[in-house]
Write a protein that holds these residues in place. Sequence first.
Motif, PDB file in Angstrom:
ATOM      1  N   GLN A  12      10.996  -4.840  -7.282  1.00  0.00           N
ATOM      2  CA  GLN A  12       9.989  -5.724  -6.712  1.00  0.00           C
ATOM      3  C   GLN A  12       9.992  -5.595  -5.190  1.00  0.00           C
ATOM      4  OE1 GLN A  12       7.638  -7.874  -8.052  1.00  0.00           O
ATOM      5  NE2 GLN A  12       8.129  -6.826  -9.971  1.00  0.00           N
ATOM      6  N   PHE A  13       8.807  -5.396  -4.614  1.00  0.00           N
ATOM      7  CA  PHE A  13       8.645  -5.269  -3.170  1.00  0.00           C
ATOM      8  C   PHE A  13       7.760  -6.399  -2.652  1.00  0.00           C
ATOM      9  CE2 PHE A  13       9.679  -1.076  -4.645  1.00  0.00           C
ATOM     10  CZ  PHE A  13      10.458  -0.524  -3.642  1.00  0.00           C
ATOM     11  N   VAL A  14       8.081  -6.892  -1.453  1.00  0.00           N
ATOM     12  CA  VAL A  14       7.267  -7.889  -0.772  1.00  0.00           C
ATOM     13  C   VAL A  14       6.912  -7.342   0.602  1.00  0.00           C
ATOM     14  CG1 VAL A  14       7.131 -10.231   0.141  1.00  0.00           C
ATOM     15  CG2 VAL A  14       8.380  -9.801  -1.993  1.00  0.00           C
ATOM     16  N   LEU A  15       5.623  -7.364   0.948  1.00  0.00           N
ATOM     17  CA  LEU A  15       5.160  -6.969   2.274  1.00  0.00           C
ATOM     18  C   LEU A  15       4.884  -8.238   3.062  1.00  0.00           C
ATOM     19  CD1 LEU A  15       2.707  -4.039   1.416  1.00  0.00           C
ATOM     20  CD2 LEU A  15       5.210  -4.063   1.470  1.00  0.00           C
ATOM     21  N   ALA A  16       5.693  -8.476   4.086  1.00  0.00           N
ATOM     22  CA  ALA A  16       5.558  -9.701   4.866  1.00  0.00           C
ATOM     23  C   ALA A  16       4.279  -9.680   5.693  1.00  0.00           C
ATOM     24  CB  ALA A  16       6.764  -9.873   5.785  1.00  0.00           C
ATOM     25  N   HIS A  17       3.721 -10.866   5.911  1.00  0.00           N
ATOM     26  CA  HIS A  17       2.614 -11.094   6.847  1.00  0.00           C
ATOM     27  C   HIS A  17       1.265 -10.517   6.396  1.00  0.00           C
ATOM     28  CE1 HIS A  17       6.126 -12.003   9.204  1.00  0.00           C
ATOM     29  NE2 HIS A  17       6.437 -10.741   9.391  1.00  0.00           N
ATOM     30  N   ILE A  18       1.173 -10.074   5.137  1.00  0.00           N
ATOM     31  CA  ILE A  18      -0.056  -9.442   4.614  1.00  0.00           C
ATOM     32  C   ILE A  18      -0.566  -8.356   5.577  1.00  0.00           C
ATOM     33  CG2 ILE A  18      -2.157  -9.855   3.299  1.00  0.00           C
ATOM     34  CD1 ILE A  18      -1.754 -12.784   3.445  1.00  0.00           C
ATOM     35  N   GLY A  19       0.344  -7.621   6.173  1.00  0.00           N
ATOM     36  CA  GLY A  19      -0.079  -6.515   7.025  1.00  0.00           C
ATOM     37  C   GLY A  19      -0.499  -6.904   8.425  1.00  0.00           C
ATOM     38  N   MET A  20      -0.233  -8.164   8.855  1.00  0.00           N
ATOM     39  CA  MET A  20      -0.466  -8.569  10.249  1.00  0.00           C
ATOM     40  C   MET A  20      -1.906  -8.378  10.712  1.00  0.00           C
ATOM     41  SD  MET A  20       2.066  -9.862  11.992  1.00  0.00           S
ATOM     42  CE  MET A  20       3.813  -9.852  12.341  1.00  0.00           C
ATOM     43  N   HIS A  21      -2.890  -8.740   9.906  1.00  0.00           N
ATOM     44  CA  HIS A  21      -4.316  -8.718  10.236  1.00  0.00           C
ATOM     45  C   HIS A  21      -4.853  -7.303  10.426  1.00  0.00           C
ATOM     46  CE1 HIS A  21      -8.209 -10.179  11.378  1.00  0.00           C
ATOM     47  NE2 HIS A  21      -8.154  -9.533  12.520  1.00  0.00           N
ATOM     48  N   ALA A  22      -4.304  -6.547  11.346  1.00  0.00           N
ATOM     49  CA  ALA A  22      -4.839  -5.217  11.612  1.00  0.00           C
ATOM     50  C   ALA A  22      -4.730  -4.308  10.395  1.00  0.00           C
ATOM     51  CB  ALA A  22      -4.118  -4.588  12.802  1.00  0.00           C
ATOM     52  N   PHE A  23      -3.727  -4.564   9.543  1.00  0.00           N
ATOM     53  CA  PHE A  23      -3.517  -3.721   8.372  1.00  0.00           C
ATOM     54  C   PHE A  23      -3.677  -4.521   7.073  1.00  0.00           C
ATOM     55  CE2 PHE A  23      -1.329  -1.756  11.921  1.00  0.00           C
ATOM     56  CZ  PHE A  23      -1.853  -0.473  11.882  1.00  0.00           C
ATOM     57  N   LEU A  24      -4.502  -5.573   7.136  1.00  0.00           N
ATOM     58  CA  LEU A  24      -4.770  -6.397   5.956  1.00  0.00           C
ATOM     59  C   LEU A  24      -5.291  -5.567   4.794  1.00  0.00           C
ATOM     60  CD1 LEU A  24      -5.341  -9.101   4.432  1.00  0.00           C
ATOM     61  CD2 LEU A  24      -7.575  -9.103   5.586  1.00  0.00           C
ATOM     62  N   TYR A  35      -0.358  -0.760  -6.774  1.00  0.00           N
ATOM     63  CA  TYR A  35       1.009  -0.843  -7.299  1.00  0.00           C
ATOM     64  C   TYR A  35       1.335  -2.279  -7.679  1.00  0.00           C
ATOM     65  CZ  TYR A  35       1.050   3.748  -5.190  1.00  0.00           C
ATOM     66  OH  TYR A  35       0.735   5.042  -4.867  1.00  0.00           O
ATOM     67  N   PRO A  36       1.521  -2.546  -8.972  1.00  0.00           N
ATOM     68  CA  PRO A  36       1.733  -3.930  -9.427  1.00  0.00           C
ATOM     69  C   PRO A  36       3.070  -4.530  -9.045  1.00  0.00           C
ATOM     70  CG  PRO A  36       1.950  -2.386 -11.260  1.00  0.00           C
ATOM     71  CD  PRO A  36       1.443  -1.595 -10.092  1.00  0.00           C
ATOM     72  N   ASN A  37       4.008  -3.721  -8.560  1.00  0.00           N
ATOM     73  CA  ASN A  37       5.314  -4.242  -8.156  1.00  0.00           C
ATOM     74  C   ASN A  37       5.355  -4.626  -6.675  1.00  0.00           C
ATOM     75  OD1 ASN A  37       5.104  -1.419  -7.713  1.00  0.00           O
ATOM     76  ND2 ASN A  37       7.313  -1.198  -7.541  1.00  0.00           N
TER      77      ASN A  37
END
Length: 263
Positions: free
Chosen positions: A168-180, A190-192
């Motif tokens: 299971q992976f979590v990407l913090a900050h939903i990509g910080m706006h610029a990379f939303l 990727y469902p994980n």
Amino acid sequence: MKVIDAHMHYGTDANVAAHTCVPYLVNGEPDSVIRLLDEQNASHGVLFPHDRRMSPPWDADYDKANGLVGEAARKYPDRIVGVARIDPTFGAEHTAALIDRYVGEWNCRGLKLVAGYDFYRPNDMKVMGPLLDKAEEHGLTVLFHSGDAPRDLPYLQAQAAKAYPKVQFVLAHIGMHAFLWECILACQEYPNISVDMSQAFAFDIMTFIKNVSADRLQYGSDVPYQSTKIEQLKLREIGLSEADLEKVFWRNAARIWGIDRTQ
């Protein structure tokens, strides 16, 4: 509603702490974590060290900072989920030994990675592979700082999720706006992969839910740098249903981090 805060730093540099939103959150003082959880009506917190090496840089591989997180997790195992800050560039043997020790000594539940500070690419499996092997072996969640070029980018991070579909992976900050949208595409593919919404704009949170799902989003405050009141208010002001608020505020984090709220 009791929340789960899925993004908590255990203090920061001493010369910075007094100027943060939560100046009393100090590493080495586990009671300060519990005070903050209680103040924001949180049943649990996912706790990890400061992202970069403390100043002065006396803790090269974050082992001392991780040890302080471990002490807090041992003192309050029913409230604190301990996560280790790892720099995989120290090599396979050293990385594996640290992770094994943290799991054995204080029930480490995840690994926090910041490729930009540690100078590697998240899609470089020569560097990442040994760490991800251990994450899969121990059932650890991998949390990436996400949204800063050129290394902490969602689609580079997604290649790790592609290579390790059982992790299971979590990407913090939903990509910080610029990379939303890069973050959205990674989650669609990727469902994980899930995200936390700490520091995200309210509109970005709404866009993520519309294009992915509330099932893949967690509340996180990013204390001590951000305000728990403001981060929670974002979620309460965007028109989510009660069912989706429950998912984002605690149900998703409980699933991703293995938290049992029945106790």
